[in-house]
Write a protein that holds these residues in place. Structure first.
Motif, mmCIF file in Angstrom:
data_model
loop_
_atom_site.group_PDB
_atom_site.id
_atom_site.type_symbol
_atom_site.label_atom_id
_atom_site.label_comp_id
_atom_site.label_asym_id
_atom_site.label_seq_id
_atom_site.Cartn_x
_atom_site.Cartn_y
_atom_site.Cartn_z
ATOM 1 N N UNK A 253 25.026 8.807 -3.333
ATOM 2 C CA UNK A 253 24.921 8.661 -1.867
ATOM 3 C C UNK A 253 23.961 9.665 -1.247
ATOM 4 N N UNK A 254 24.041 10.937 -1.700
ATOM 5 C CA UNK A 254 23.184 11.953 -1.095
ATOM 6 C C UNK A 254 21.711 11.722 -1.427
ATOM 7 N N UNK B 96 20.509 9.095 0.918
ATOM 8 C CA UNK B 96 20.274 9.648 2.257
ATOM 9 C C UNK B 96 18.946 10.394 2.289
ATOM 10 N N UNK B 97 18.688 11.173 1.232
ATOM 11 C CA UNK B 97 17.452 11.955 1.203
ATOM 12 C C UNK B 97 16.228 11.046 1.068
ATOM 13 N N UNK C 34 28.204 4.899 10.832
ATOM 14 C CA UNK C 34 29.533 4.430 10.422
ATOM 15 C C UNK C 34 30.249 3.654 11.529
ATOM 16 N N UNK D 239 34.233 9.603 10.936
ATOM 17 C CA UNK D 239 35.379 10.413 10.525
ATOM 18 C C UNK D 239 35.370 11.754 11.268
ATOM 19 N N UNK E 229 36.071 15.657 11.261
ATOM 20 C CA UNK E 229 36.157 16.710 10.241
ATOM 21 C C UNK E 229 36.458 18.045 10.925
ATOM 22 N N UNK F 161 22.356 18.976 6.763
ATOM 23 C CA UNK F 161 21.953 17.633 6.337
ATOM 24 C C UNK F 161 20.438 17.472 6.491
ATOM 25 N N UNK G 83 17.469 16.977 3.523
ATOM 26 C CA UNK G 83 16.495 15.879 3.532
ATOM 27 C C UNK G 83 15.070 16.426 3.581
ATOM 28 N N UNK H 238 35.724 11.908 4.566
ATOM 29 C CA UNK H 238 34.883 13.021 5.021
ATOM 30 C C UNK H 238 33.850 13.376 3.953
ATOM 31 N N UNK I 103 32.556 11.428 1.656
ATOM 32 C CA UNK I 103 31.501 10.417 1.599
ATOM 33 C C UNK I 103 30.570 10.539 2.800
ATOM 34 N N UNK I 104 31.143 10.792 3.958
ATOM 35 C CA UNK I 104 30.313 10.937 5.163
ATOM 36 C C UNK I 104 29.273 12.047 4.978
ATOM 37 N N UNK I 105 29.722 13.199 4.490
ATOM 38 C CA UNK I 105 28.787 14.319 4.326
ATOM 39 C C UNK I 105 27.712 13.990 3.296
ATOM 40 N N UNK I 106 28.108 13.317 2.210
ATOM 41 C CA UNK I 106 27.123 12.943 1.189
ATOM 42 C C UNK I 106 26.148 11.912 1.754
ATOM 43 N N UNK I 107 26.679 10.996 2.549
ATOM 44 C CA UNK I 107 25.818 9.955 3.113
ATOM 45 C C UNK I 107 24.832 10.525 4.132
ATOM 46 N N UNK I 108 25.027 11.798 4.495
ATOM 47 C CA UNK I 108 24.066 12.456 5.372
ATOM 48 C C UNK I 108 23.132 13.371 4.589
ATOM 49 N N UNK I 109 23.279 13.374 3.249
ATOM 50 C CA UNK I 109 22.313 14.105 2.433
ATOM 51 C C UNK I 109 22.840 15.362 1.765
ATOM 52 N N UNK I 110 24.108 15.732 2.011
ATOM 53 C CA UNK I 110 24.630 16.936 1.357
ATOM 54 C C UNK I 110 25.094 16.577 -0.049
ATOM 55 N N UNK I 111 24.819 17.456 -1.033
ATOM 56 C CA UNK I 111 25.269 17.118 -2.382
ATOM 57 C C UNK I 111 26.790 17.255 -2.454
ATOM 58 N N UNK I 112 27.366 16.619 -3.473
ATOM 59 C CA UNK I 112 28.820 16.506 -3.531
ATOM 60 C C UNK I 112 29.500 17.871 -3.580
#
Lengths: 254, 463
Positions: free
Chosen positions: A72-73, A76-77, A84, A88, A90, A102, A106, B398, B400-409
């Motif tokens: 996924x990351x 995004x990059x 969404x 969510x 946080x 983020x 990128x 949460x 998945x959201x952070x990863x979907x914004x480009x942060x690694x797991x």
């Protein structure tokens, strides 16, 4: 830019997408409409790489890459952005910190220098104007205590900061009143670029009065069964989906 | 009353004679010089130990925290400072970096060479307990082992029998101490298989303000026991902020008892941050004896591997219009086990009590476990008592959201853990200490093994 071929996917053991094809070129806006359960959100989640969704078959090329092979990351990059449907909350993660992290992840991927706090703030202030998004949200925890409309605006604000090549908006209009819808749509329109594409998933034709797509697709039973000009959305609004269900079922019967 | 004792410590296979020999040796050594009050306390402690024995798993308060392994080892009390101590080279750089006043103890004994007491305002008196123990009239009678309840298990009784040193801090009425006082205990690694019986006593006079932070660290790996009791008396309207940073080595055992008594309108904020020791047991008690008192207990416990970390709290509402707020967060990985037992006692007449207790747990692995239990005993009718506990995994949405914004797991997981820990750390008002805790906790997150690929999906299937 995005080429989906014969994509099948399942979640929790249930097959949702069943041989979906879709091609999106740079600069285009595509709308995907369909009744509940047709696979709209599944498509969005699969493209973003949600681990709980299993790809059963098919392929997705994005800017020449095998998108499905990426985490996924990494997607995004590479420029994929999912706004969404249910953002969510946080608690404890500061919005400005999160968004700067983020963006810099990128930028690093793009070979750009990271932005420092000052430059980030300047950028954030500039993009906030697009969405009439209040600066106070930057110092709060991600989405915590945001109203439904604020959460959706926040998603589009993130899109404005991250400037993706492909933005997928998953029912960004749901839960918005008409004023918020207008603001969000205006923001999305201003983010249109010749080198970027948008896929707008929606249940209602209403949004398409504000975000005018180049193509409208109808998703039914996990496949795109009809594509057409913006007028198609109006037809769906008038006639519902039943006629399409009959039309697409007919060849199978004969 | 005292039951006849066989050679074994009740509930264990330990030969009591070894402990008795240590106690007799201590008495012999002190007989000439020690004042009578001290010998009296020790004898009471020993007889309470004979009564309680070592904590046993069949006792409700020790069900999940077995000290059997501890009881089998010859952890003899450290009765005098180890030979040839040269403290300077042991002090961990982090501890040495604490600015402001500090009292350093090494292997159970005060190390004046590393301590720094200048800059304290008038009206503050700081001594080592060893120094006080030489006095025929220490003037601490109502406070030192101030109430019988403080000795509620065998290890506390051992502390009473064997205590050798600690920090005695007295703050006069109305005195505000601007800087936090750090009380640092360091296990040098040279006194292995030893038990350090520390006893701290802090008296905050009426209207005074003080901040004290306890640190427990190991300079080297090795097995030992820290058995420490902290007694804290806050006079009318006193404001006390208390912190604990428990980072003992992973072979060590840490047993701590914090016993506070609050006068009218006194306020105690206490933070227990626990990351070290293979077994860490904390008993926290606040007795609010006057109207309008307030107690805040915050805790963050981190466990990995085979660690056991246990917090038992008791909030004793003994007067009307007192408030208590407990917030404990746990993060457990590997096969670590957490225990939280939160007791709220509302005595007859303690009307308008406002008590709140929250325990949240984040389990990072399938084998990590937590036992959480509220325990409410309410004998007044106009009170508000709430409690809640949660046990969960990392929030998959949460993450998945952070990863979907480009942060690694890994970065996203650490950010979420930091946010969870922040729910406690952000309550610490001692800025330099909070910043250090932030670094320590971040380092702990970074030391965790990365989860196996696809683990978030697996977690989802399980849930």
């Amino acid at each position: 830019m995005l080429e989906i071929k014969n994509l099948s996917a399942a979640v929790e053991g249930k097959t949702i997408l069943q041989g979906l094809d879709l091609t999106v070129r740079p600069g285009e806006v595509h709308a995907i409409m369909g009744p509940n359960g047709s696979g709209k959100s599944t498509l969005a989640q699969v493209l973003a790489g949600r681990p709980e969704y299993q790809v059963l078959g098919g392929e997705v090329r994005f800017l020449g890459m095998d998108l499905l092979a990426l985490k996924p990351e990494e997607r995004a990059r590479a420029g994929v952005f999912l706004a969404f449907q249910y953002p969510v909350e946080i608690p404890g993660v500061n919005t400005a910190y999160f968004l700067k992290s983020a963006l810099n992840a990128i930028r690093k991927h793009r070979g750009q220098e990271p932005l420092d706090a000052m430059d980030f703030l300047a950028l954030a202030r500039d993009r906030m104007k697009l969405l009439e998004f209040d600066e106070k949200f930057l110092s709060r925890s991600v989405n915590e205590g945001f109203s439904g409309g604020e959460k959706k605006r926040h998603e589009v604000f993130q899109m404005a900061i991250l400037e993706p090549a492909l933005a997928i908006l998953d029912e960004t209009d749901s839960g918005l009143d008409i004023d918020a819808l207008r603001i969000v749509a205006a923001g999305v329109n201003r983010l249109r670029r010749p080198d970027a594409a948008q896929v707008v998933i929606t249940h209602y034709q209403r949004l398409l009065n504000y975000i005018v797509p180049d193509v409208v697709h109808v998703l039914l039973g996990g496949r795109i069964v009809k594509s057409g000009p913006p007028d198609l959305a109006l037809q769906l609004e008038e006639r519902g989906y039943d006629w399409l269900i009959e039309e697409t079922a007919a060849p199978a019967r004969s | 009353m005292t039951p006849a004792i066989s050679a074994a410590i009740p509930g264990t296979s330990v030969d009591l004679n070894a402990w008795r020999a240590s106690f007799e040796e201590l008495q012999r050594r002190e007989s000439a010089a020690a004042p009578g009050w001290l010998a009296g306390l020790r004898r009471r402690g020993w007889s309470l130990f004979e009564e309680h024995g070592m904590p046993r798993p069949d006792q409700e308060e020790w069900r999940f925290t077995s000290v059997a392994a501890l009881a089998r080892l010859p952890f003899q009390p450290a009765l005098e400072p180890a030979e040839g101590q040269r403290p300077g080279d042991l002090l961990p750089p982090q501890a040495a970096a604490e600015t402001g006043p500090r009292l350093v103890f090494v292997d159970g004994f005060f190390a004046p060479g590393w301590s720094r007491l200048e800059g304290l305002p008038d009206g503050v008196r700081v001594r080592s307990l060893a120094e006080v123990m030489k006095l025929p009239e220490p003037g601490l009678e109502p406070h030192l082992f101030g109430c019988a309840e403080v000795v509620d298990h065998g290890l506390a009784a051992l502390n009473m029998a064997f205590f050798e040193d600690g920090a005695v801090v007295e703050v006069g009425a109305g005195v505000a101490v601007p800087e936090p006082i750090h009380v640092i205990h360091l296990a040098s690694g040279r006194a292995l298989q030893a038990t350090f019986h520390l006893h701290h006593l802090w008296i905050a006079g009426p209207g005074s303000r003080i901040k004290i932070v306890e640190h427990y660290e190991s300079a080297q790996a090795g097995a030992y026991v820290t058995n420490v009791m902290t007694e804290l008396a806050a006079g009318e309207g006193a404001i006390v902020e208390h912190g604990r940073w428990q980072a003992e080595g992973l072979e060590a055992v840490h047993v701590a008892s914090v016993q506070a008594r609050l006068g009218p309108r006194a306020r105690l904020v206490s933070h227990s941050i626990s990351a070290g020791a293979r077994l860490a047991r904390h008993d926290f008690r606040s007795r609010m004896e006057g109207e309008g008192g307030e107690t805040m207990f915050n805790g963050l416990y981190l466990g990995m591997g085979e660690q056991i970390v246990d917090h038992h709290t008791t909030i004793d509402h003994g007067a009307a219009r007192c408030g208590s707020h407990q917030q404990y967060h746990g993060i457990l990985d590997g096969r670590a086990r957490g225990v939280f037992n939160g007791k709220i006692m509302v005595r007859p007449g303690a009307q308008k009590t406002d008590a709140k207790q929250t325990n949240r747990n984040l389990l990072l692995s399938r084998d990590a476990m937590v036992h959480t239990k509220p325990q409410l005993e309410i004998f007044a009718d106009d009170v508000r008592c709430t409690h809640g506990a949660t046990v969960g995994q990392m929030d998959a949405d949460a993450l998945f959201f952070l990863r979907a914004r480009g942060m690694d797991e890994l970065g996203a997981r650490r950010l979420l853990m930091r946010a969870f820990a922040g729910g406690i750390l952000d309550r610490v008002s001692i800025e330099a200490w909070r910043e250090r805790l932030d670094r320590e906790v971040t380092a702990w997150f970074e030391s965790l093994e990365a989860p196996a690929a696809g683990s978030s999906a697996a977690a989802k299937e399980l849930s």
